[in-house]
Write a protein that holds these residues in place. Structure first.
Motif, mmCIF file in Angstrom:
data_model
loop_
_atom_site.group_PDB
_atom_site.id
_atom_site.type_symbol
_atom_site.label_atom_id
_atom_site.label_comp_id
_atom_site.label_asym_id
_atom_site.label_seq_id
_atom_site.Cartn_x
_atom_site.Cartn_y
_atom_site.Cartn_z
ATOM 1 N N ALA A 11 0.773 -1.298 0.039
ATOM 2 C CA ALA A 11 -0.021 0.013 -0.036
ATOM 3 C C ALA A 11 0.947 1.100 0.128
ATOM 4 C CB ALA A 11 -0.895 -0.272 1.034
ATOM 5 N N ALA A 12 1.894 1.134 0.608
ATOM 6 C CA ALA A 12 2.814 2.376 0.805
ATOM 7 C C ALA A 12 3.384 2.781 -0.590
ATOM 8 C CB ALA A 12 4.075 2.367 2.029
ATOM 9 N N VAL A 13 3.633 1.709 -1.281
ATOM 10 C CA VAL A 13 4.413 1.804 -2.696
ATOM 11 C C VAL A 13 3.277 2.518 -3.530
ATOM 12 C CG1 VAL A 13 5.120 0.468 -4.867
ATOM 13 C CG2 VAL A 13 6.059 -0.050 -2.411
ATOM 14 N N VAL A 14 1.946 1.802 -3.640
ATOM 15 C CA VAL A 14 0.973 2.043 -4.425
ATOM 16 C C VAL A 14 0.430 3.708 -4.163
ATOM 17 C CG1 VAL A 14 -1.500 1.697 -5.175
ATOM 18 C CG2 VAL A 14 0.438 -0.152 -4.812
ATOM 19 N N VAL A 15 0.327 3.854 -2.944
ATOM 20 C CA VAL A 15 -0.309 5.136 -2.346
ATOM 21 C C VAL A 15 0.546 6.189 -2.277
ATOM 22 C CG1 VAL A 15 -1.900 6.334 -0.967
ATOM 23 C CG2 VAL A 15 -2.444 4.096 -1.712
ATOM 24 N N ASP A 16 1.672 6.181 -1.631
ATOM 25 C CA ASP A 16 2.660 7.108 -1.346
ATOM 26 C C ASP A 16 4.031 7.174 -2.122
ATOM 27 O OD1 ASP A 16 1.092 7.467 0.891
ATOM 28 O OD2 ASP A 16 2.247 6.033 2.088
ATOM 29 N N LYS A 17 4.417 6.178 -2.796
ATOM 30 C CA LYS A 17 5.494 6.241 -3.458
ATOM 31 C C LYS A 17 5.462 6.253 -5.133
ATOM 32 C CE LYS A 17 7.874 3.492 0.126
ATOM 33 N NZ LYS A 17 8.652 2.178 0.565
ATOM 34 N N LEU A 18 4.678 5.623 -5.666
ATOM 35 C CA LEU A 18 4.291 5.733 -7.125
ATOM 36 C C LEU A 18 4.057 7.099 -7.369
ATOM 37 C CD1 LEU A 18 2.352 2.469 -8.083
ATOM 38 C CD2 LEU A 18 4.764 3.073 -8.755
#
Length: 556
Positions: free
Chosen positions: A123-130
């Motif tokens: 979720a951090a990759v999808v929401v915050d990082k991408l």
């Protein structure tokens, strides 16, 4: 052997460009060209403004010069705004497509082939990082294109009027990219550390939330709060490290830009006052020429300043792609089949395992030999972590075997038969999960359109639906908000009944339930079996295991 970490970084950055930039390279080139054209039109605006002011100072008729100058300034300004708008539209479209593509690949792969990274990390990759890829796509490459053309153009125009002003720009300009490159290496490392910490904090949050009841029972609230404070402080520290580098870089870039513009302004001012009589080509600068130099000097530094700001976007983008690459390289378990709907597998129902060993990342689990026929029931027992859930997953074709084989309906369970086999089974997972559908649609996963009345009665769940405010049109939360854990399990059994098939697999269906609720779930499963279907349960519950006809134990 000599290691060259710098070469590794170069290769990582090259892969990042190939992955993120190459698919939208055409759009970036066109956007860069439009942006360069827009910047190249500024000298026309500067010339019209300088000409109008010079004529006004020379006491020419006001309208004779002011109107043409204002008209040319407005027309060129409108053209520049149009070019900038179109370039921005192309850039943001390219960025949106890039992020959507990476998000789609990530979600589809993680849904089908889960990695060791938890849902919070994903979720951090999808929401915050991408989303951090957007500034890299929309700002950096256009800034790089502009910096390759516009400073040279503006330097040539400046040098054609004054060799001293040109020399000032020639000395001050290159200092900016040199310092920017030095700061860039530290910025990339700091961005990667920040990305890692964001993922760590998200995973910790999800872990603690899932264990909140145990934490409260153990009285560990203060310890958990302290852990959160430490992790949050670590994220703050790493974020401030990134910001310090960004502010340092911006300060130096602004210093060089301000000094360059100030030196040009001093030269122009003293030349127009008659204190300096050299630095131009033959004749002293006129007022119009001096104003033109003052107007284009800041624009000489602007592309360099834009590139300096975008350099940090590039560093953040590389850090995100580095994490995506690491996720790509993680060892995964690929389920058998293509996860597509098809006709049910033909043949008389049967399950048989022979010398089957499941290959998991970093370990293997040997499964006991099993034979199961129509209407028979089996309990899979063993200590926690022994592989009960893994055995259920293997029988469903969700994890591959390293050696041995599983036969279903007289055929080997493999990629060719897995999808058709799953059309003949129903599954009750250990953790209830409700999709964003009405309860009526969720209870009917095969889309038969049949009323769920009988299935709810078999699962002893009809009264659960009756007391919901909207009955079968209710939408429960992802984890079953509005119903208890036992009620959620009975609803899942009702769904399994609606799925039909020859066998139901239930993974820890009575875990964490009080005795009365566990008995209700057990009775519902037994009623399911009375319909003539086979039943396989993985359980720690002795009463549920005793209610099955056969029992096997998975050794730790």
């Amino acid at each position: 052997m000599t290691l060259h970490p710098g070469n590794d970084v170069v290769r990582q950055n090259a892969r990042a460009k190939e992955r993120i930039i190459a698919p939208v390279a055409a759009e970036l080139r066109w956007a860069g060209l439009l942006s360069v054209l827009s910047g190249a039109l500024w000298p026309l605006q500067a010339a019209s403004l300088a000409w109008g002011v010079a004529e006004w100072v020379a006491e020419a008729p006001p309208l004779a010069s002011a109107l043409p100058a204002a008209g040319l300034f407005a027309i060129v300004g409108l053209l520049r705004a149009t070019l900038d708008h179109r370039a921005g539209q192309m850039l943001f479209d390219a960025a949106d497509r890039t992020i959507a593509r990476e998000r789609k690949v990530l979600i589809r792969r993680e849904a089908r082939e889960r990695s060791a990274m938890g849902s919070a990390g994903i979720a951090a990759v999808v929401v915050d990082k991408l989303p951090l890829l957007q500034p890299w796509v929309t700002r950096y490459h256009v800034a790089m294109t502009r910096v390759r053309v516009l400073p040279l153009l503006l330097f040539a125009l400046t040098f054609s009027l004054s060799w001293i002003a040109g020399l000032v720009l020639l000395v001050a300009g290159p200092l900016i990219p040199v310092f920017m490159a030095l700061v860039g290496m530290a910025a990339e490392a700091a961005s990667r550390r920040q990305m890692d910490e964001i993922g760590t904090l998200n995973e910790m949050t999800m872990e603690r939330l899932s264990a909140m009841l145990d934490i409260r029972l153990l009285g560990a609230e203060e310890r958990v709060t302290s852990d959160f404070a430490n992790r949050a402080d670590e994220l703050r520290r790493k974020t401030m490290s990134v910001l310090r580098i960004a502010f340092l870089s911006s300060t130096v870039l602004e210093l060089f830009s301000a000094l360059g513009v100030a030196l040009v302004a001093v030269f122009v001012g003293f030349t127009l006052l008659g204190e300096i009589n050299f630095g131009s080509w033959g004749t002293p600068l006129t007022l119009g020429e001096g104003l033109f130099l003052l107007l284009i000097a800041p624009e000489f530094f602007q592309p360099l300043r834009d590139l300096g700001a975008a350099w940090h976007d590039r560093a953040a983008g590389y850090a995100v792609v580095d994490e995506l690459d690491r996720l790509d390289a993680v060892e995964r378990l690929s389920p058998l089949g293509n996860a597509t709907r098809c006709a049910p597998l033909r043949g008389a129902f049967s399950i048989k395992t022979q010398s089957a060993v499941v290959a998991l990342p970093g370990s293997t689990i040997r499964l006991p030999d099993v034979q199961l026929g129509p209407g028979e029931s089996l309990a899979v027992t063993g200590p926690s972590g022994a592989g009960k859930s893994t055995m259920i997953a293997a029988l469903l074709g969700l994890v591959p075997l390293e050696v041995g084989e599983i036969e279903v309906c007289g055929q080997v369970l493999d990629d060719a038969t897995a999808d058709a086999w799953r059309q003949r089974v129903a599954y009750v997972p250990q953790r209830p999960h409700f999709s964003d559908l009405t309860l009526r649609d969720w209870l009917d996963p095969r889309g038969t359109g049949d009323a769920p009345t009988d299935a709810l009665r078999v699962a002893d769940a009809d009264r659960i639906v009756a007391r919901l405010p909207n009955g079968l049109t209710t939408r429960l939360g992802e984890t079953g908000g509005g119903v208890s854990g036992g009620e959620a399990r009975r609803l899942m059994i009702a769904r399994a009944v609606m799925m039909g098939g020859d066998v139901v697999f239930a993974d820890e269906p009575t875990a964490d339930l009080d005795q009365e609720t566990a008995d209700r779930v057990t009775n519902a499963l037994i009623d399911f079996k009375r319909q003539g279907r086979a039943l396989v349960v993985a359980t720690h519950d002795g009463a549920l295991a005793a209610a099955m006809e056969a029992r096997i134990e998975v050794a730790a």
